[in-house]
Scaffold this active site. Structure first.
Site, PDB file in Angstrom:
ATOM      1  N   HIS A 105       0.837  -1.203   0.000  1.00 44.99           N
ATOM      2  CA  HIS A 105       0.000   0.000   0.000  1.00 44.99           C
ATOM      3  C   HIS A 105       0.874   1.255   0.000  1.00 44.99           C
ATOM      4  CE1 HIS A 105      -2.692   3.145   1.488  1.00 44.99           C
ATOM      5  NE2 HIS A 105      -3.639   2.447   0.883  1.00 44.99           N
ATOM      6  N   GLU A 177      -3.889   2.331  -7.211  1.00 46.81           N
ATOM      7  CA  GLU A 177      -4.249   3.373  -6.252  1.00 46.81           C
ATOM      8  C   GLU A 177      -3.263   4.537  -6.371  1.00 46.81           C
ATOM      9  OE1 GLU A 177      -6.721   1.445  -2.863  1.00 46.81           O
ATOM     10  OE2 GLU A 177      -4.654   1.664  -2.236  1.00 46.81           O
TER      11      GLU A 177
HETATM   12  C1  PEP Z   1      -6.653   3.378   0.416  1.00 48.13           C
HETATM   13  O1  PEP Z   1      -5.943   3.984   1.207  1.00 48.13           O
HETATM   14  O2  PEP Z   1      -6.301   2.306  -0.096  1.00 48.13           O
HETATM   15  C2  PEP Z   1      -7.941   3.955   0.083  1.00 48.13           C
HETATM   16  C3  PEP Z   1      -8.576   3.469  -0.947  1.00 48.13           C
HETATM   17  O3  PEP Z   1      -8.361   4.954   0.908  1.00 48.13           O
HETATM   18  P1  PEP Z   1      -9.555   5.996   0.702  1.00 48.13           P
HETATM   19  O4  PEP Z   1     -10.687   5.277   0.020  1.00 48.13           O
HETATM   20  O5  PEP Z   1      -9.914   6.416   2.085  1.00 48.13           O
HETATM   21  O6  PEP Z   1      -9.012   7.086  -0.141  1.00 48.13           O
END
Ligand code: PEP
Length: 277
Positions: A105, A177
């Site tokens: 992550h 992400e």
């Molecule tokens: C994450 O940190 O993987 C994430 C998706 O967080 P958020 O949806 O809170 O942005």
């Protein structure tokens, strides 16, 4: 010809990150279990919940056997059990009830210095332990501004698979992400940016793991307001949610929005297939 199939489940999950007491985690699990038993979880979806390590076993136990909901870990160490203070092994999280494990992550990469090499070691260890790796990749805002989004993503996915050697995962997930999309300061990526990121991930997976069942997910500021728009993208095989799914009702609401979008998408796919004939 569209490549999306209507038979693959659409993944929708949440990492609880560093939140929830045992009592709070148990309440969430109870609510999810009731919803699943009452068939209030759309059948097109496979849900997953990644509690903190301290609540993982309790969540697994409180959920009971609900095939549509997977429980997983947010992290685990890539070596065997032994003298590594403060860590837990892949086998230990599996023993606690995890079927999957999140790896790499953005917060771990930036706050804790998790490198591509460590990510690769974790992916291999997860596969050896019989866990489904959920690998997170994504570019920083600066990398995007430099125009290196696709190459950064491709490089991270390629690196993550670098420790597999002859190991053949049964299933492997990658969540795109972008760092700038995550968390309270983030803003969700636009559908075109999501499509670009997922295409970069998909290319490497198809080249390097052609025989493995893989899924590509988007994550970053997903909520009930934007979930349907994001889930409607043909390349999107799942969504990974943080804050907006930290309540069971939040997760379930997003689940229903996704299911509507996935159903609409299947109808479009079928219409395209009919037109192609
Ligand atoms: C994450 O940190 O993987 C994430 C998706 O967080 P958020 O949806 O809170 O942005």
């Amino acid at each position: 010809m569209p490549t999306t199939t209507t038979t693959s489940p659409f993944w929708l999950g949440t990492s609880w990150k560093m939140t929830k007491t045992l009592a709070q985690a148990g309440d969430y699990a109870d609510e999810l279990r009731s919803a699943a038993l009452a068939e209030r979880v759309p059948p097109e979806l496979r849900l997953f919940v990644l509690p903190a390590t301290t609540t993982l076993a309790a969540v697994r136990e409180r959920l009971g056997v609900v095939p549509q909901v997977f429980v997983g870990a947010q992290n685990a160490y890539p070596g065997p059990e032994g003298a590594v203070t403060g860590e837990v092994s892949m086998g230990m999280v599996r023993d606690a009830g995890a079927r999957m494990v999140e790896i790499g992550h953005a917060e771990r990469r930036t706050l804790l210095g998790e490198t591509d090499e460590l990510v690769a070691a974790k992916v291999a260890a997860a596969v050896s332990a019989g866990l489904i790796p959920l690998v997170c990749v994504g570019e920083t805002a600066a990398e995007r501004e430099r125009g290196s989004t696709a190459s950064v993503i491709a490089g991270q996915v390629h690196a993550a698979l670098g420790g597999l050697g002859r190991l053949a995962p049964v299933e492997l997930l990658v969540a795109y992400e972008p760092h700038w999309a995550i968390g309270a300061q983030g803003r969700a990526a636009a559908p075109d940016d999501v499509a670009e990121g997922l295409a970069a991930v998909r290319q490497v997976l198809d080249d390097e793991l052609p025989d493995v069942h893989t899924g590509v997910l988007y994550g970053g500021s997903v909520d009930a307001g934007n979930a349907a728009g994001l889930a409607g993208g043909l390349a999107v095989e799942g969504l990974f949610v943080g804050r907006a799914a930290w309540t069971a009702s939040g997760l379930l609401e997003i689940a229903h929005r996704c299911a509507d979008a996935v159903r609409a998408r299947s109808t479009t796919d079928q219409a395209i297939v009919r037109k192609d004939r």
